[in-house]
Write a protein that holds these residues in place. Structure first.
Motif, short mmCIF file in Angstrom:
data_model
loop_
_atom_site.label_atom_id
_atom_site.label_comp_id
_atom_site.label_asym_id
_atom_site.label_seq_id
_atom_site.Cartn_x
_atom_site.Cartn_y
_atom_site.Cartn_z
N GLU A 101 13.47 -3.46 1.33
CA GLU A 101 12.37 -4.43 1.44
C GLU A 101 11.05 -3.77 1.04
N ALA A 102 10.89 -2.51 1.44
CA ALA A 102 9.68 -1.77 1.06
C ALA A 102 9.58 -1.63 -0.45
N TRP A 103 10.70 -1.34 -1.08
CA TRP A 103 10.74 -1.20 -2.55
C TRP A 103 10.32 -2.51 -3.22
N ASP A 104 10.90 -3.61 -2.76
CA ASP A 104 10.58 -4.92 -3.35
C ASP A 104 9.11 -5.28 -3.15
N ALA A 105 8.58 -5.02 -1.96
CA ALA A 105 7.16 -5.32 -1.70
C ALA A 105 6.25 -4.44 -2.55
N ALA A 106 6.60 -3.18 -2.71
CA ALA A 106 5.79 -2.27 -3.53
C ALA A 106 5.80 -2.69 -4.99
N ARG A 107 6.94 -3.13 -5.48
CA ARG A 107 7.00 -3.61 -6.87
C ARG A 107 6.12 -4.84 -7.05
N GLN A 108 6.14 -5.74 -6.07
CA GLN A 108 5.29 -6.93 -6.13
C GLN A 108 3.82 -6.52 -6.08
N ALA A 109 3.50 -5.56 -5.22
CA ALA A 109 2.12 -5.06 -5.12
C ALA A 109 1.66 -4.48 -6.45
N TRP A 124 1.19 -4.13 -0.69
CA TRP A 124 1.21 -2.67 -0.53
C TRP A 124 1.34 -2.32 0.94
N PHE A 125 0.55 -2.97 1.80
CA PHE A 125 0.65 -2.73 3.24
C PHE A 125 2.02 -3.13 3.76
N LEU A 126 2.56 -4.24 3.27
CA LEU A 126 3.89 -4.69 3.71
C LEU A 126 4.94 -3.64 3.37
N SER A 127 4.83 -3.05 2.19
CA SER A 127 5.76 -1.99 1.82
C SER A 127 5.68 -0.84 2.81
N GLU A 128 4.47 -0.44 3.17
CA GLU A 128 4.31 0.66 4.13
C GLU A 128 4.87 0.27 5.51
#
Length: 176
Positions: free
Chosen positions: A76-84, A62-66
């Protein structure tokens, strides 16, 4: 304080604590707008952890997405948020689930601003993600996170030219 805790956890060899403090240190860097430094620390945590079930990894994504959104890296933010979101839902961590929904909203806003196809975002308007984030945070009485979601949502509405809706959301955030 997080830096001190990180140093101690490294000295005593507590890897799990090290990952938690490094992730939290990155979270504080996000709050100060140091997106690149936060991204670097968060990627270090993710590559070091190894297993997706490690404590707080959903928050790390979640932090990585931000951090990525803050640098305009919206895919990249989208992919990280989906993983979160996936990790948070699997662990039934509602705080991280609400944060992941907000991160998805912010990434979708960025993708939309760049003219990217929102079908990648399940065809949803970012408002649906903000609404879900707010619903989750309300369900656990996480008022500070509710205010953050409302504020971010207000920014989006203003960007879309919906001034009255933006002000209504900002007023709700201020009331919290």
């Amino acid at each position: 304080f997080y830096q001190n805790a990180l140093n101690v956890s490294r000295e005593i060899g507590s890897r799990e604590s090290e990952f938690i403090y490094l992730s939290n240190l990155a979270g504080s860097q996000l709050g100060m707008g140091n997106f690149a430094a936060a991204e670097s620390a968060l990627r270090e945590v993710i590559t070091s952890v190894g297993t997706p079930t490690t404590c707080s990894l959903s928050e790390t994504y979640w932090f990585l997405s931000e951090a990525c959104s803050g640098q305009g890296k919206f895919e990249e933010a989208w992919d990280a948020a989906r993983q979160a979101l996936s990790l948070a839902q699997n662990s039934e961590n509602l705080l991280d689930t609400g944060g992941a929904w907000r991160a998805l909203a912010q990434a979708a806003v960025g993708l939309k601003k760049q003219g990217c196809e929102l079908s990648r975002a399940s065809g949803s308007d970012p408002r649906a993600f903000f609404e879900e984030s707010l619903r989750v945070f309300k369900s656990i009485s996480a008022e500070a996170e509710q205010a953050r979601t409302l504020s971010s949502w207000a920014d989006y509405e203003l960007q879309e030219g919906r001034v009255l809706e933006s002000q209504r959301l900002r007023d709700q955030a201020g009331a919290i």
